[in-house]
Design an enzyme around this catalytic site. Structure first.
Site, mmCIF file in Angstrom:
data_model
loop_
_atom_site.group_PDB
_atom_site.id
_atom_site.type_symbol
_atom_site.label_atom_id
_atom_site.label_comp_id
_atom_site.label_asym_id
_atom_site.label_seq_id
_atom_site.Cartn_x
_atom_site.Cartn_y
_atom_site.Cartn_z
ATOM 1 N N CYS A 60 0.795 -0.935 -0.042
ATOM 2 C CA CYS A 60 0.122 0.024 -0.092
ATOM 3 C C CYS A 60 1.092 1.296 0.018
ATOM 4 O O CYS A 60 1.666 1.600 -1.020
ATOM 5 C CB CYS A 60 -0.866 -0.023 1.129
ATOM 6 S SG CYS A 60 -2.351 1.026 0.964
ATOM 7 N N HIS B 273 -3.388 -5.698 1.123
ATOM 8 C CA HIS B 273 -2.823 -5.887 2.472
ATOM 9 C C HIS B 273 -2.552 -7.329 2.824
ATOM 10 O O HIS B 273 -3.409 -8.101 3.501
ATOM 11 C CB HIS B 273 -3.474 -5.209 3.666
ATOM 12 C CG HIS B 273 -3.204 -3.779 3.423
ATOM 13 N ND1 HIS B 273 -2.319 -3.071 4.195
ATOM 14 C CD2 HIS B 273 -4.149 -2.825 3.010
ATOM 15 C CE1 HIS B 273 -2.270 -1.903 3.816
ATOM 16 N NE2 HIS B 273 -3.437 -1.713 3.116
ATOM 17 N N GLU C 93 -0.954 -8.778 5.020
ATOM 18 C CA GLU C 93 -0.690 -9.042 6.432
ATOM 19 C C GLU C 93 -2.047 -8.951 7.057
ATOM 20 O O GLU C 93 -2.406 -9.154 8.416
ATOM 21 C CB GLU C 93 0.185 -7.914 7.150
ATOM 22 C CG GLU C 93 -0.442 -6.478 7.200
ATOM 23 C CD GLU C 93 -0.823 -5.718 6.024
ATOM 24 O OE1 GLU C 93 -0.418 -6.031 4.879
ATOM 25 O OE2 GLU C 93 -1.045 -4.552 5.848
#
Lengths: 89, 231
Positions: B86, B203, B205
């Site tokens: 990002c 994302h 994560e």
């Protein structure tokens, strides 16, 4: 000398500009006819000290290439005017 | 393996990365302040998402001049694994470690939603555990994720196999409707020519545990881990 510089940063002609398109649509929705294109960029005003105009322009160009504009997607244009002579002490 | 998680003023996904790497994957990791200048203790570094320096001027434009970025460049030049997520992707582009730029979403809206990504290149260090064409479900959360590169750069990315992920439908079709932000050719993530630097808008994560809605992000982090273990 003290200079006032205006830096105009605009999306390159080939780069899609969602903000400009949205603004154009907004104008059309409000009844403003005949607006063919809107390009949205940034307008920066800098005040700087420099010995002369050429030096000021060269420094501003360096600033624009290094930080103020991203050459991948943006063009820039610089205009400067001397605002006052530095008075010798 | 030891991971460095870079923290700039305004970074906000650093703790998500820490949780995914340590709690979920059992890795060793440390936050790295933006003023640090040495990364040699790490096997891989992550530039997490967020709004570094308030996204002022352009996303990532100021962060790229943070002292730690010279170390990131050296780390990448030595072949270290660098993952920009990002805002981290935006910083890597501003630093010219990855080509192209990320424009305002074509909707002019911040998009926060789950998307599907088709794995375009399964032999990269970040996708080696994936099958070619595998579809991953991972969230996005950004206002400026609209991938742009000039035609020559796009062609070189395609020919060099540097497109890592494209936005797709759940069954892997790359369509306009599956594109959340207007990215050229639905590009969601790219690697550098050497393959050791990945930038992606989604994302991974935030998709590492079923409790959070999905665990497909692990395919990417485990791939990177597999690359490090094999090295």
């Amino acid at each position: 000398m003290t200079f006032r510089a205006e830096v105009f940063v605009t999306p390159k002609a080939v780069v899609n500009d969602p903000q400009g398109l949205t603004i154009r649509q907004g104008l059309r929705s409000l009844g403003f006819e005949g607006v063919q294109e809107v390009r949205a960029g940034k307008y920066l005003v800098l005040t700087l000290e420099s010995p002369d105009r050429d030096t000021a322009l060269a420094r501003l160009d360096d600033m624009a290439r290094t930080l103020l504009a991203n050459a991948v997607i943006e063009d820039y244009r610089i205009e400067i005017t001397a605002v006052r002579e530095t008075v010798a002490p | 393996m030891k991971w460095g998680i870079l923290v700039f003023p305004g970074t906000w996904s650093d703790r998500d990365c820490m949780h995914a790497l340590t709690t979920v994957l059992g890795q060793s990791a440390r936050y790295v302040d933006h003023r640090e200048t040495e990364l040699s203790e790490f096997d891989a570094v992550i530039l997490p998402g967020g709004f570094s320096y308030g996204d002022h001027l352009r996303c990532g434009a100021v962060a790229r001049f943070a002292p730690v970025m010279e170390a990131v460049t050296r780390f990448a030049d030595r072949g270290g694994l660098v993952l920009g997520i990002c805002n981290g992707f935006q910083i890597l582009q501003e630093a010219r470690l990855l080509p192209g730029a990320l424009l305002r979403n074509d909707s002019c809206e911040f998009r926060c939603e789950w998307v599907h990504l088709r794995v375009e290149r399964a032999e990269s260090p970040f996708t080696r555990e994936c099958r070619p064409g595998q579809v991953l479900r991972i969230p996005i959360s950004h206002g400026e994720g609209n991938f742009y590169a000039d035609p020559d750069t796009l062609q070189s990315l395609e020919q060099g196999g540097q497109v890592a992920f494209r936005y797709s439908t759940p069954d892997g079709r790359v369509t306009g409707d599956a594109n959340p932000n207007g990215s050229l050719r639905n590009i969601a993530g790219i690697v550098n020519a050497r393959g050791n630097v990945l930038g992606m808008m989604p994302h991974p994560e935030r998709a590492c545990e079923p409790l959070l809605g999905g665990a497909d992000g692990l395919w990417i982090l485990r791939s990177a881990l597999g690359t490090l273990v094999a090295a």
